[in-house]
Write a protein that holds these residues in place. Structure first.
Motif, PDB file in Angstrom:
ATOM      1  N   THR A  78       6.275  10.283   4.304  1.00 47.06           N
ATOM      2  CA  THR A  78       6.667   9.786   5.630  1.00 47.06           C
ATOM      3  C   THR A  78       7.793  10.613   6.240  1.00 47.06           C
ATOM      4  OG1 THR A  78       8.150   8.204   4.521  1.00 47.06           O
ATOM      5  CG2 THR A  78       5.956   7.417   5.152  1.00 47.06           C
ATOM      6  N   GLY A  84       2.312   7.624   8.852  1.00 46.98           N
ATOM      7  CA  GLY A  84       2.683   6.225   8.764  1.00 46.98           C
ATOM      8  C   GLY A  84       1.790   5.385   7.863  1.00 46.98           C
ATOM      9  N   LEU A  87       2.766   4.234   4.406  1.00 52.52           N
ATOM     10  CA  LEU A  87       3.691   3.125   4.187  1.00 52.52           C
ATOM     11  C   LEU A  87       3.015   1.942   3.498  1.00 52.52           C
ATOM     12  CD1 LEU A  87       5.627   3.171   7.594  1.00 52.52           C
ATOM     13  CD2 LEU A  87       6.499   3.828   5.355  1.00 52.52           C
ATOM     14  N   PHE A  88       1.689   1.804   3.659  1.00 53.45           N
ATOM     15  CA  PHE A  88       0.993   0.707   2.994  1.00 53.45           C
ATOM     16  C   PHE A  88       1.023   0.855   1.469  1.00 53.45           C
ATOM     17  CE2 PHE A  88      -1.143   0.326   7.196  1.00 53.45           C
ATOM     18  CZ  PHE A  88      -0.789  -0.991   7.448  1.00 53.45           C
ATOM     19  N   THR A  91       4.181  -0.703   0.670  1.00 58.61           N
ATOM     20  CA  THR A  91       4.087  -2.158   0.788  1.00 58.61           C
ATOM     21  C   THR A  91       3.508  -2.770  -0.487  1.00 58.61           C
ATOM     22  OG1 THR A  91       3.739  -1.925   3.173  1.00 58.61           O
ATOM     23  CG2 THR A  91       3.137  -4.039   2.163  1.00 58.61           C
ATOM     24  N   PRO A 118       9.985   2.518   7.277  1.00 59.20           N
ATOM     25  CA  PRO A 118       9.383   2.794   8.589  1.00 59.20           C
ATOM     26  C   PRO A 118      10.351   3.435   9.592  1.00 59.20           C
ATOM     27  CG  PRO A 118       8.812   0.590   7.831  1.00 59.20           C
ATOM     28  CD  PRO A 118       9.880   1.090   6.930  1.00 59.20           C
ATOM     29  N   SER A 132       7.083   1.082  13.928  1.00 52.50           N
ATOM     30  CA  SER A 132       8.017   1.056  12.805  1.00 52.50           C
ATOM     31  C   SER A 132       8.543  -0.354  12.563  1.00 52.50           C
ATOM     32  CB  SER A 132       9.177   2.020  13.063  1.00 52.50           C
ATOM     33  OG  SER A 132       8.703   3.342  13.203  1.00 52.50           O
ATOM     34  N   TYR A 134       6.995  -3.161  13.260  1.00 53.00           N
ATOM     35  CA  TYR A 134       5.924  -3.948  12.665  1.00 53.00           C
ATOM     36  C   TYR A 134       5.758  -3.630  11.178  1.00 53.00           C
ATOM     37  CZ  TYR A 134       4.751  -4.815  17.560  1.00 53.00           C
ATOM     38  OH  TYR A 134       4.800  -5.162  18.878  1.00 53.00           O
ATOM     39  N   PHE A 135       5.854  -2.343  10.838  1.00 50.64           N
ATOM     40  CA  PHE A 135       5.769  -1.949   9.434  1.00 50.64           C
ATOM     41  C   PHE A 135       6.902  -2.587   8.615  1.00 50.64           C
ATOM     42  CE2 PHE A 135       2.898   1.745  10.299  1.00 50.64           C
ATOM     43  CZ  PHE A 135       1.973   1.439   9.310  1.00 50.64           C
ATOM     44  N   ASN A 139       6.353  -4.967   5.490  1.00 52.29           N
ATOM     45  CA  ASN A 139       6.882  -4.731   4.147  1.00 52.29           C
ATOM     46  C   ASN A 139       7.719  -5.906   3.653  1.00 52.29           C
ATOM     47  OD1 ASN A 139       5.644  -2.272   4.095  1.00 52.29           O
ATOM     48  ND2 ASN A 139       7.488  -1.073   4.526  1.00 52.29           N
TER      49      ASN A 139
END
Length: 381
Positions: A78, A84, A87-88, A91, A118, A132, A134-135, A139
């Motif tokens: 990232t 992006g 990022l999952f 998570t 994020p 970001s 929302y991410f 998380n």
């Protein structure tokens, strides 16, 4: 309520790990697709999947090492490439760590990293995005899900342990009940047999006919006792309900009277109208008191059993002449008067015993359900 076995709980944990690993693999694939399959990005993503492969293969590293190995490549992808979707992967890693960690510090550290991830790409020169935020919330929610899973797992284990303790207590109580049944049955029967044999021995030469009758009664009591013991032992094997116990006080007193112990039953009210549990408890109390009187009272001395049944309760008073030796509160194996007090207390009653003047008195009070009981009085000798 049935509680999952340890194998079932472990299986659920295993399923959760596979789900987490599947989410991480899908996120890594999407990140590789977003990078247009850049070899460098693919290598970093593969490094990030190594701890997940170890989890799937049951070669899981320590949880702090897992957190570092799973989150560090996501941080690099990232920051350097601003991808992006990667990022999952973070998570999934943060949620799994929260679901397995026992220490608060590790959960707090992973939460901070997961929420901050994020917002790091703009620091490396990548374009800031509204996503970001929302991410970050996603998380944080993933960590919360992991914490809830851990709490659920802990509660399941506690319920399983409590269930095991309840089963153990239930089995112990059942063993105690069976021990009391065996004690009451054997103590009563052997006492009657001893009385019959003692009388037969004294009359062996002077009255052979009475001797034969006494020995016949002793044989009959022995057979009845053997049948009773078989019935109690059968409770250990059979799943069905046992037959109702014999709770006739007149028969009980007459058994001792026939064996040579002068015994008198004075009954006020109708004991047959009592609930079975109350009748059974009353029968046990009288049985134990008669057995103690036969063992400790002077030979040939009378025993009086006075039972009063009213709408509010039952009172039983068993008296015999006090000898130099007081009855032991415990029978063989410790299931005498002390065991009876526990049984009487379990149904809300009270049992006392001790000397009263020249007599030894056992006094029992038992409650009964509110209702009308027929009134009658009779004396049996």
């Amino acid at each position: 309520m049935a509680v999952d076995s340890p194998a079932a709980v472990a299986r659920e944990d295993r399923i959760a790990d596979l789900v987490y690993a599947g989410v991480a693999a899908l996120a890594a694939g999407a990140a590789a697709l977003e990078s247009e399959f850049s070899p460098v990005v693919a290598v970093w993503l593969l490094v990030g999947l190594v701890p997940w492969v170890l989890v799937v293969l049951r070669r899981e590293p320590p949880l702090p090492a897992f957190a570092v190995l799973a989150l560090a490549p996501v941080l690099a992808v990232t920051l350097i490439w601003g991808i992006g979707v990667a990022l999952f992967v973070g998570t999934a890693a943060a949620s799994r760590v929260a679901a397995r960690a026992q220490g608060l510090w590790l959960v707090a550290a992973v939460t901070i990293v997961a929420v901050a991830l994020p917002f790091l790409p703009p620091l490396a020169g990548h374009e800031a995005q509204l996503g970001s935020l929302y991410f970050a919330f996603g998380n944080l929610f993933g960590v919360l899900v992991g914490v809830l899973l851990r709490r659920t797992s802990e509660l399941t284990r506690r319920l399983r342990a409590a269930d095991a303790r309840l089963l153990e207590a239930s089995a112990r109580e059942e063993r105690h009940r069976l021990a009391r049944d065996v004690h009451d049955l054997v103590a009563h029967s052997l006492t009657v047999v001893v009385l019959h044999i003692g009388g037969a021995r004294r009359l062996l030469r002077s009255d052979p006919t009475t001797t034969e009758a006494a020995l016949g009664d002793a044989e009959r009591v022995c057979r009845e006792s053997l049948d009773g013991i078989r019935g109690v032992v059968g409770l250990l094997r059979d799943d069905g309900q046992a037959a109702d116990p014999a709770v006739d006080l007149a028969d009980l007193v007459s058994t001792y009277r026939d064996a040579g112990r002068p015994a008198e039953l004075i009954l006020h009210g109708d004991a047959d109208g009592l609930p079975l549990l109350t009748r059974g408890t009353l029968h046990r109390v009288v049985q134990e008191a008669l057995a103690n009187a036969s063992r400790y009272a002077p030979p040939g001395s009378p025993v009086t059993v006075d039972v009063a049944v009213t709408d509010s309760g039952v009172t039983a008073r068993i008296e015999n002449v006090l000898s130099g030796t007081a009855p032991s509160p415990r029978g063989a194996g410790g299931f005498g008067l002390i065991g009876l007090r526990e049984q009487v207390a379990a149904v809300g009653g009270e049992l006392t015993s001790g000397p009263a003047g020249a007599n030894w008195t056992v006094l029992c009070r038992l409650p009964v359900a509110t209702g009308s009981l027929p009134s009658a009085s009779r004396t049996l000798r």
